[in-house]
Scaffold this active site. Structure first.
Site, PDB file in Angstrom:
ATOM      1  N   GLU A 170      36.851  37.960  39.851  1.00  0.00           N
ATOM      2  CA  GLU A 170      37.939  38.770  40.427  1.00  0.00           C
ATOM      3  C   GLU A 170      37.503  39.538  41.680  1.00  0.00           C
ATOM      4  O   GLU A 170      38.010  40.624  41.971  1.00  0.00           O
ATOM      5  CB  GLU A 170      38.588  39.693  39.382  1.00  0.00           C
ATOM      6  CG  GLU A 170      37.773  40.846  38.856  1.00  0.00           C
ATOM      7  CD  GLU A 170      38.498  41.723  37.798  1.00  0.00           C
ATOM      8  OE1 GLU A 170      38.541  42.940  37.990  1.00  0.00           O
ATOM      9  OE2 GLU A 170      38.998  41.168  36.796  1.00  0.00           O
ATOM     10  N   ALA A 171      36.567  38.972  42.436  1.00  0.00           N
ATOM     11  CA  ALA A 171      36.071  39.552  43.706  1.00  0.00           C
ATOM     12  C   ALA A 171      35.276  40.830  43.513  1.00  0.00           C
ATOM     13  O   ALA A 171      34.958  41.502  44.496  1.00  0.00           O
ATOM     14  CB  ALA A 171      37.201  39.778  44.721  1.00  0.00           C
TER      15      ALA A 171
END
Lengths: 319, 319
Positions: A286-287
């Site tokens: 999710e970055a």
């Protein structure tokens, strides 16, 4: 990249009030940003974070510790501000965008044939490309998709060879049996898609997923727009690696934020010749790692632009 | 440390919307802050940075690439806002304090006897202790002092044994001849101060310096005030190591920010059993690495306090 801006930035770095090189990778980061932004005073005031979410046919094969519906639930959590990436984006002052890619239509099970039809893969890449807008100082990329470390492992096996077990890890936390299933699914994926070994985009289409294809597209679009990219962990880097197999300079505008716990990531980084900035035992996706690295890029810019030179500060140079 | 606050924080971590452990060291950092701050919701809104500056008699022996007057010049640069630590402190929103310690009166040359008289060393430690005030969430410590990596190397040799060359490095950037002089000065320091091997505080007094003694004092005062400490590079960690030799739990409230390029630092970290957070090829000192690490502590708190739980977000747990 703009060599002239890079040289001007290097000239400034050499005059700042510190022993040459003593800020280590912070100095490298400032020069890298200068080259790709085309300005001697790199900026990190406006970073963008893009998280692409997709679902995978192979999720039904028990390759994740979580059920496939978690992809959509986490997207809702992103939109609601409750996930790690929301807190990290707020910390760094980044503009966070979530791209939900037809979560009710997972890719096909790649143990039975290609994950995506030609036009679906092309559309996903174009969607990723269109996420890139002018006016951002850097782009942090990430993904969400239950089962996507298995997809990334299959993609890496097709792109770089080796054995399935070299690229497979515990992802969200599968047990030994889950790990064995991941190896089997990756091997079955390659067996069902021998063409994946022939051509990188074919590997992406046959073994990747919508969110991976979007990341591949976003990386390309950032290159055209001269926007430096920060890649996250294993799945995100695997999606970008498709371009590296086509041209070994295709990821020169990309930095890998961190070394994921997922064991395939270290192997992939070696194949790409990339040294990650951080090594914090993270494996969330999710970055999250990429956004942390945006903070270090900000710190690098702050030093580069704000420090005084030896002459300005009246500090003596080396004996 | 407050075990109850740590347990409450751990209970919360386990419910946040991510696979357990997937934020790696960010999770550890949040729990460590919770234990030392004595609250289940650790805070990093008010970090303090303290940089102590002192001069060293051994600077006259050609152990630095820079002349001794650079210590005072850099202090002026800190006060004027032109150094790396100013930009980094602004980036992280930290309150930066510079403590100048009688720069016109360097320590005595320790190759001829003790660097400091008993009362001078005690006064420097007390000065460091008094820099610690209530109301700060964490304290990042650092130093400035031409020749102080040589002092730190001698201190480490007295505290942990080995050979002089194990602890000596290029500091601000000395050449081969400078490196050889550093080894000689360290060996001469131990020869002139054999009592330094008997007792850690005696090692500090005989081979350390004012800024090192202040750091030792600040680390002790933070322990009493339950303020978590972030140590910077080799010299700063060496000053704190004095306390570790007296009690191997004395630095449990301290985190080492980064692994310095200075080769003695890795050896020292091994002796202390500390794993640094960052490894960015830095070797500047002046708390620069410690302030970068404050940023990661902020990110850890942001995730810990801001993320939703599985129940709050309606996300399914593990299969």
């Amino acid at each position: 990249a703009d060599a002239e801006a890079g040289e001007a930035a290097a000239e400034r770095q050499a005059q700042l009030t510190k022993p040459a090189g003593s800020l280590g990778r912070l100095e490298e980061l400032a020069l890298w940003l200068a080259r790709w932004q085309g300005r001697p005073d790199p900026s990190m005031e406006r970073p963008r974070v893009a998280v692409f979410a997709g679902n995978h046919g192979i999720a039904a094969r028990g390759v994740s510790a979580y059920p496939a519906e978690v992809t959509a639930q986490m997207v809702a959590n992103f939109i609601d501000g409750g996930a790690a990436v929301n807190q990290l984006s707020a910390w760094v002052g980044a503009d966070l965008r979530i791209y939900e890619m037809a979560l009710d239509q997972p890719t096909a099970d790649f143990t039975q044939g290609p994950a995506m039809a030609d036009d679906d893969c092309a559309r996903a890449m174009a969607y990723g490309m269109m996420s890139v807008e002018e006016g951002f100082d850097a782009m942090a990329l990430g993904e969400m998709g239950i089962a996507n470390t298995t997809s990334a492992a299959a993609l890496c096996l097709a792109l770089f060879g080796g054995e399935a077990r070299d690229w497979v890890g515990r992802g969200t936390g599968v047990d030994e049996a889950g790990l064995a299933r991941k190896v089997e699914v990756v091997e079955a994926g390659l067996a069902a898609n021998p063409e994946a070994r022939d051509e990188p985009f074919e590997a992406l289409r046959r073994l990747g997923g919508y969110e991976l294809a979007a990341i591949t597209g976003a990386v390309m679009a950032c290159r055209l727009a001269r926007i430096p990219v920060v890649l996250d962990g294993f799945t995100c880097t695997a999606a970008a690696a498709v371009l590296h197999r086509l041209d070994r300079h295709a990821l020169d505008h990309c930095l890998v934020a961190h070394r994921s716990v997922e064991p395939g990531h270290a192997r992939l980084l070696a194949a790409l010749g990339k040294t990650p900035l951080l090594d914090l035992d993270m494996r969330l996706g999710e970055a999250s790692g990429a956004v942390l690295a945006l903070g270090l890029l900000q710190a690098a810019c702050a030093c580069h632009n704000g420090m005084k030179t030896f002459a300005e500060a009246g500090v003596s140079g080396k004996d």
